[in-house]
Structure formats: structure tokens, C-alpha cells
Design an enzyme around this catalytic site. Structure first.
Site, mmCIF file in Angstrom:
data_model
loop_
_atom_site.group_PDB
_atom_site.id
_atom_site.type_symbol
_atom_site.label_atom_id
_atom_site.label_comp_id
_atom_site.label_asym_id
_atom_site.label_seq_id
_atom_site.Cartn_x
_atom_site.Cartn_y
_atom_site.Cartn_z
ATOM 1 N N LYS A 108 27.541 43.081 31.653
ATOM 2 C CA LYS A 108 28.135 44.071 32.568
ATOM 3 C C LYS A 108 29.646 43.862 32.656
ATOM 4 O O LYS A 108 30.164 42.843 32.194
ATOM 5 C CB LYS A 108 27.475 43.938 33.945
ATOM 6 C CG LYS A 108 27.682 42.583 34.605
ATOM 7 C CD LYS A 108 26.680 42.355 35.734
ATOM 8 C CE LYS A 108 26.974 41.038 36.431
ATOM 9 N NZ LYS A 108 25.921 40.687 37.401
ATOM 10 N N ARG A 115 20.770 41.942 49.170
ATOM 11 C CA ARG A 115 21.652 42.901 48.505
ATOM 12 C C ARG A 115 20.736 44.003 47.979
ATOM 13 O O ARG A 115 20.519 44.982 48.667
ATOM 14 C CB ARG A 115 22.467 42.195 47.403
ATOM 15 C CG ARG A 115 23.623 43.021 46.891
ATOM 16 C CD ARG A 115 24.472 42.263 45.875
ATOM 17 N NE ARG A 115 23.712 41.865 44.684
ATOM 18 C CZ ARG A 115 24.268 41.277 43.608
ATOM 19 N NH1 ARG A 115 25.565 41.006 43.590
ATOM 20 N NH2 ARG A 115 23.535 40.952 42.563
ATOM 21 N N TYR A 168 60.577 37.187 43.520
ATOM 22 C CA TYR A 168 60.480 37.978 44.746
ATOM 23 C C TYR A 168 60.323 37.067 45.953
ATOM 24 O O TYR A 168 59.547 36.107 45.935
ATOM 25 C CB TYR A 168 59.264 38.915 44.671
ATOM 26 C CG TYR A 168 59.481 40.117 43.779
ATOM 27 C CD1 TYR A 168 60.489 41.031 44.043
ATOM 28 C CD2 TYR A 168 58.670 40.331 42.678
ATOM 29 C CE1 TYR A 168 60.689 42.143 43.221
ATOM 30 C CE2 TYR A 168 58.848 41.436 41.861
ATOM 31 C CZ TYR A 168 59.867 42.341 42.141
ATOM 32 O OH TYR A 168 60.052 43.427 41.330
ATOM 33 N N MET A 204 54.688 41.969 38.542
ATOM 34 C CA MET A 204 53.774 42.857 37.807
ATOM 35 C C MET A 204 53.753 42.550 36.309
ATOM 36 O O MET A 204 52.692 42.533 35.686
ATOM 37 C CB MET A 204 54.163 44.325 38.031
ATOM 38 C CG MET A 204 53.166 45.312 37.446
ATOM 39 S SD MET A 204 53.650 47.025 37.693
ATOM 40 C CE MET A 204 53.431 47.222 39.451
#
Ligand SMILES: *Cc1c(COP(=O)(O)O)cnc(C)c1O
Length: 358
Positions: A35, A130, A255, A303
Site C-alpha cells: 500500500k 479501527r 529561517y 522547502m
């Protein structure tokens, strides 16, 4: 611009891991869980390398379509089954097995006028809460499925563990017991174990083991790496330095200036960031490899870029390769630093990264 960030996928590692897990699971059969695009490694390439598996496990019918389009004839199990009544025809058309976990799905099956026998895995909620039928409903659901001609007579009984990665957590023993009680006397193969249960819970071996993470050489056991379990990490994520700068003592990096240079020092800028799937939550100090030496991430991951303390490799140059994770730098260590698990990191590598096979 050329793409500097490269995820190389070791197909031989996948094949070797499969052989190891098959031996561990035997005589149970092994479902290779592919998956989320093969845990981020690429569905089609992973399936090619894992073609000896007894079945594939996918989360969605769309993945089953991709595997059939690639020519795979293995059993394919859709782990959450049909999402709508119309999915039943598509499951049959593609010859996919369906997990049936909810009364709505049972009603869709019962409402069908006919159809070729669909292979069904009846999911029991043994305590994870679940997906799955409550234990007291299982015998009734099984009887309702067994009387439908449009359901294949061999119904697999399955459950999923919530904490099998903790080898002394009593919850797993309780789940094993709850599943046994709910399915007692019912015919059909049993399937309980994921990767961690294959390692730590032999009582849960059953007839089908559903392994994902270990096939990719990944561990979710706290403090362990894939290599600790005898499997080989299949993904290596690397990029290159695009700048090497000398930064003065006291200057702040990146940053928000979260990291300050304690002395005048070389700082490398590597062409990879959270836009490539490297976690922004990785803190200063998270390791990377440069010329086979560990260097530390410093400041915030941005990023497209991240900064590295190059004091351990003062001769580093623009163009040098930087390894973010791989066989020589366990992704589990990066995941632990970033507050997540290895699976999330490999699943999160984005399309901007160039995928190559080796
Ligand atoms: C994802 C999944 C697995 C595989 O889990 P791993 O920890 O990757 O081995 C097995 N069973 C089900 C139902 C799953 O959703």
C-alpha cells in the site's frame, strides 16, 4: 535544472527481504503489503521485486488496477474492501480479494443478484477499534457470508494488532485470545500478523502473515533498525551540496535563526528539503552522511534546502554527495529525531525526487 535529490531503490534487497520473511513465516503464507505506493518505494517496481509473494496487500482498488495493468496474476487483497456497492463489480473484474469489515459492505454483498464468487477476508475487531466486526457478531456475519453464492466458500478470518511492536504489551496477547474466541469453530485460514508480530508474537503466526515494513528493510520496533532484524533497507535517499560557505562565529543559520555558529566554521547547503519529503521536524543535530562521515543538520529544514555543520568534513566541496538515509544511515534514526516512524519518511518522499533502481 537537474534533479539532485535521488531515491535509489535496491530491488535485490527487496527480494532478499522477501525470502527472509517467507522463511520466518513458514509454513504460513506471506502477503506482501504494498500500500501507499509500496511504502513510498514505487508500487510497480516493488511488486516486480516481490513477485514471489503469495499475495499482495493494497489499501485501494486503484492499486489493484495498477498491479493488474502491470501484468501481476498474484492474489491481491484490498485491505479496506469495497467503499461503495459499485466497487463489487470492479473487484470481480480485476479478480481482487476484498476485506469485509463493516455491516454496510455485508449488505451490499447480500443485495447483489449474483456474480462470480468473490474472495472475502472477514475482518474481526479484536481490540484495535479501527476496522472490523465486533467479536460477538463474527459467527453471524460468517454465516451470512457463507450462504451467499456470490462469495467464494473459503473465507479468510483476519484481525490487526494495535501494539504488536511492543513485544511485552499485554494488549496483543488479549487480541490473540479475543480473535481465537470470536472465530472458534469457524472454518477457513487465519491471518493476524503484521511485520512486528511476525518478529515478536509467534503465537499469532496463523496461515497468512501480512508483512509490509520489514520487506522494505524498515523497523517500527522502538530502538531497532531493519538491520537489527536481518533485513536490508531498500531505499537510499541522497542529494548533493550546492554551496559550502564559511560562516562567522555567532551568526545564525536558516529561517528564524534557530542555530548559531559557536565558532567560524564551514556550513554546507544540501539540495533537499521538506518539499522532497525530508521532515521539517528534524531538529539540529540530526545526522547525515558526507564522505562516509556523519555531519549534523543545523537550523530549520526549508522547502528545498537544508544546512549542515561541515566541521567534521572540512574538505567538503560543492557537488559532494550527502546521504539523508539508507543502509549506512538508518532511516529509523532520522525518524526518531523527527518524532515519527520510518514508514512515514519513506512514504513521504515526493515526486520531485528522482527515483532510480539499483
Ligand atoms: C499496513 C498493514 C499491514 C502491514 O503492516 P507492517 O507493519 O508494515 O508489516 C498488515 N495488515 C494490515 C491490515 C495493514 O493495514
Amino acid at each position: 535544472m537537474s534533479r539532485l535529490a535521488v531515491a535509489s531503490i535496491d530491488l535485490a534487497a527487496l527480494t532478499a527481504n522477501l525470502a527472509r520473511l517467507r522463511a520466518l513465516a513458514a509454513p504460513a503464507r506471506l502477503m506482501a503489503v504494498v500500500k501507499a505506493d509500496g511504502y513510498g518505494h514505487g508500487l510497480e517496481r516493488v511488486a516486480r521485486a516481490l513477485a514471489g509473494a503469495d499475495a499482495f496487500g493494497v489499501a485501494a482498488i486503484a492499486d489493484g488496477q495498477r498491479l493488474r495493468a502491470a501484468g501481476h496474476a498474484e492474489r491481491i487483497v484490498v485491505l479496506s474492501g469495497p467503499d461503495a456497492p459499485g466497487d463489487l463489480a470492479e473487484l470481480r473484474r480485476l479478480d481482487l480479494d476484498a476485506v469485509i469489515h463493516h455491516p454496510s459492505q455485508l449488505e451490499w454483498l447480500e443485495a447483489e443478484a449474483g456474480g462470480a464468487p468473490l474472495r472475502v477476508w472477514l475482518k474481526v475487531d479484536s481490540g484495535m477499534h479501527r476496522l472490523g466486526f465486533a467479536p460477538q457478531c463474527v459467527a453471524d456475519v460468517h454465516a451470512r457470508l457463507a450462504r451467499l453464492p456470490q462469495v467464494h466458500p473459503e473465507i479468510v478470518l483476519m484481525t490487526h494488532f494495535a501494539a504488536s511492536d511492543e513485544f511485552s504489551n499485554a494488549l496483543t496477547a488479549q487480541q490473540i485470545e479475543a480473535f481465537a474466541a470470536a472465530t472458534r469453530g469457524l472454518p477457513g485460514p487465519r491471518s493476524l500478523s503484521n511485520s512486528a508480530a511476525l518478529l515478536g508474537w509467534p503465537a499469532a503466526r496463523g496461515d497468512w502473515v501480512r508483512a509490509g515494513g520489514l520487506l522494505y528493510g524498515l523497523s517500527v520496533v522502538r530502538g531497532k533498525t531493519g538491520a537489527d532484524h536481518g533485513v536490508v533497507p531498500a531505499m537510499r535517499l541522497a542529494t548533493r551540496l550546492i554551496a559550502v560557505n564559511r560562516v562567522a562565529q555567532g551568526e545564525a543559520i536558516g529561517y528564524a535563526g534557530t542555530w548559531r555558529c559557536p565558532e567560524a566554521m564551514p556550513v554546507g547547503i544540501a539540495a533537499i528539503g521538506y518539499g522532497d519529503g525530508y521532515p521539517r521536524s528534524a531538529p539540529s543535530g540530526t545526522p547525515a552522511l558526507l564522505r562516509e562521515r556523519e555531519v549534523a543538520l543545523i537550523g530549520r529544514v526549508s522547502m528545498d534546502l537544508l544546512a549542515l555543520d561541515l566541521r567534521a568534513v572540512p574538505d567538503a566541496r560543492v557537488g559532494d554527495e550527502v546521504v539523508l538515509w539508507g543502509p549506512d544511515l538508518p532511516v529509523e534514526h532520522i525518524a526518531a529525531a523527527a518524532g515519527t516512524i520510518s514508514y512515514e519518511l519513506t512514504c513521504g518522499v515526493t515526486r520531485r525526487v528522482l527515483f532510480v533502481e539499483r
